[in-house]
Design a protein around this motif. Structure first.
Motif, mmCIF file in Angstrom:
data_model
loop_
_atom_site.group_PDB
_atom_site.id
_atom_site.type_symbol
_atom_site.label_atom_id
_atom_site.label_comp_id
_atom_site.label_asym_id
_atom_site.label_seq_id
_atom_site.Cartn_x
_atom_site.Cartn_y
_atom_site.Cartn_z
ATOM 1 N N TYR A 1 0.868 -1.177 0.000
ATOM 2 C CA TYR A 1 0.000 0.000 0.000
ATOM 3 C C TYR A 1 0.896 1.215 0.000
ATOM 4 O O TYR A 1 1.590 1.494 0.972
ATOM 5 C CB TYR A 1 -0.933 -0.008 1.211
ATOM 6 N N GLU A 2 0.914 1.938 -1.105
ATOM 7 C CA GLU A 2 1.783 3.096 -1.280
ATOM 8 C C GLU A 2 0.934 4.366 -1.321
ATOM 9 O O GLU A 2 0.711 4.957 -2.382
ATOM 10 C CB GLU A 2 2.622 2.940 -2.553
ATOM 11 N N VAL A 3 0.469 4.788 -0.169
ATOM 12 C CA VAL A 3 -0.419 5.941 -0.055
ATOM 13 C C VAL A 3 0.256 7.232 -0.520
ATOM 14 O O VAL A 3 -0.425 8.196 -0.867
ATOM 15 C CB VAL A 3 -0.990 6.057 1.381
ATOM 16 N N ILE A 4 1.575 7.240 -0.600
ATOM 17 C CA ILE A 4 2.292 8.420 -1.088
ATOM 18 C C ILE A 4 1.864 8.778 -2.513
ATOM 19 O O ILE A 4 1.953 9.916 -2.939
ATOM 20 C CB ILE A 4 3.827 8.231 -0.994
ATOM 21 N N PHE A 5 1.356 7.803 -3.261
ATOM 22 C CA PHE A 5 0.894 8.045 -4.631
ATOM 23 C C PHE A 5 -0.584 8.440 -4.695
ATOM 24 O O PHE A 5 -1.074 8.782 -5.763
ATOM 25 C CB PHE A 5 1.102 6.796 -5.492
ATOM 26 N N ALA A 6 -1.279 8.373 -3.596
ATOM 27 C CA ALA A 6 -2.707 8.697 -3.594
ATOM 28 C C ALA A 6 -2.913 10.203 -3.666
ATOM 29 O O ALA A 6 -2.128 10.981 -3.110
ATOM 30 C CB ALA A 6 -3.366 8.146 -2.325
ATOM 31 N N PRO A 7 -3.975 10.623 -4.335
ATOM 32 C CA PRO A 7 -4.298 12.053 -4.311
ATOM 33 C C PRO A 7 -4.764 12.439 -2.910
ATOM 34 O O PRO A 7 -5.128 11.568 -2.108
ATOM 35 C CB PRO A 7 -5.443 12.163 -5.317
ATOM 36 N N THR A 8 -4.773 13.714 -2.622
ATOM 37 C CA THR A 8 -5.334 14.155 -1.348
ATOM 38 C C THR A 8 -6.861 14.071 -1.428
ATOM 39 O O THR A 8 -7.438 14.065 -2.521
ATOM 40 C CB THR A 8 -4.943 15.605 -1.027
ATOM 41 N N LYS A 9 -7.493 14.034 -0.276
ATOM 42 C CA LYS A 9 -8.960 14.021 -0.229
ATOM 43 C C LYS A 9 -9.521 15.288 -0.866
ATOM 44 O O LYS A 9 -10.528 15.239 -1.577
ATOM 45 C CB LYS A 9 -9.431 13.871 1.220
ATOM 46 N N VAL A 10 -8.874 16.404 -0.653
ATOM 47 C CA VAL A 10 -9.331 17.691 -1.207
ATOM 48 C C VAL A 10 -9.352 17.634 -2.739
ATOM 49 O O VAL A 10 -10.335 18.008 -3.375
ATOM 50 C CB VAL A 10 -8.444 18.860 -0.708
ATOM 51 N N LYS B 1 5.238 16.410 -7.156
ATOM 52 C CA LYS B 1 6.472 17.208 -7.036
ATOM 53 C C LYS B 1 6.728 17.550 -5.575
ATOM 54 O O LYS B 1 7.851 17.428 -5.081
ATOM 55 C CB LYS B 1 6.370 18.485 -7.865
ATOM 56 N N GLU B 2 5.681 17.996 -4.874
ATOM 57 C CA GLU B 2 5.821 18.351 -3.458
ATOM 58 C C GLU B 2 6.237 17.148 -2.621
ATOM 59 O O GLU B 2 7.003 17.289 -1.660
ATOM 60 C CB GLU B 2 4.508 18.922 -2.936
ATOM 61 N N ARG B 3 5.746 15.992 -2.980
ATOM 62 C CA ARG B 3 6.077 14.762 -2.247
ATOM 63 C C ARG B 3 7.410 14.155 -2.690
ATOM 64 O O ARG B 3 7.824 13.133 -2.137
ATOM 65 C CB ARG B 3 4.960 13.730 -2.425
#
Length: 150
Positions: free
Chosen positions: A63-72, A96-98
Motif C-alpha cells: 500500500y503506497e499511499v504516497i501516490f494517492a491524491p489528497t482528499k481535497v 512534485k511536493e512529495r
C-alpha cells in the motif's frame, strides 16, 4: 527493461481481476488508492486483497499511499468543482511536493519490476495511476507499460 502494469477493479468480478493479473505474470500489486478500505471495493479492500493475492496468485501487496491524491483534490474532481485537466495539474504538483521521483528511485528498479498499480477506475485515462506511472517512466525511461483493461 522494466515492465509495469496498471489495473482498476471497477466493473471486474474477482475471477476476471485475478486471472488478468495471473495471465500478465504480475508479481505484486501496488495499491495507490487514497481509501483502500471502502465498502465499494468488495474483494479489493486492502487487507482482503492482500490475503487473496497471496492465496490465489502468490503475489505480493504494497500500500503506497504516497501516490494517492489528497482528499481535497479527489473530492473536488468527484463533485465536478475541477475538471480532469485541473485534477492532473493538481496531482502532478502534489507528486512534485512529495518528491515522488526521488521516492521511486530510492525504492529501486527491482521494487517496480512486474508490479501493477491498482486503483478503482476501470481505465487509466482519467485515473491518477497513469500519472504515477508517468513519473516512474521519468526515473526509468525504458519502462514498458501495460494497462490491464479486461
Amino acid at each position: 527493461m522494466l515492465k509495469i502494469y496498471s489495473i482498476g477493479f471497477t466493473k471486474k468480478n474477482a475471477k476476471t481481476f485475478f486471472e488478468s493479473l495471473i495471465n500478465n505474470q504480475v508479481k505484486k500489486i501496488i495499491d495507490v488508492r487514497l481509501n483502500n478500505t471502502s465498502q465499494l471495493a468488495g474483494f479489493a479492500k486492502g487487507n482482503d486483497l492482500k490475503y487473496f493475492l497471496g492465496k490465489i496468485a502468490g503475489m505480493g501487496y504494497e500500500y503506497e499511499v504516497i501516490f494517492a491524491p489528497t482528499k481535497v483534490i479527489l473530492d473536488a474532481y468527484k463533485k465536478g468543482d475541477i475538471d480532469w485537466m485541473q485534477y492532473e495539474e493538481k496531482y502532478i504538483q502534489l507528486m512534485k511536493e512529495r518528491k515522488i521521483s526521488e521516492y521511486i528511485e530510492k525504492k529501486g528498479i527491482d521494487f517496480w519490476e512486474s508490479a501493477c498499480l491498482l486503483c478503482s477506475e476501470e481505465t487509466p485515462d482519467n485515473c491518477h495511476r497513469r500519472l504515477a506511472i508517468n513519473e516512474i517512466i521519468k526515473v526509468f525511461p525504458t519502462t514498458d507499460v501495460h494497462h490491464i483493461i479486461k
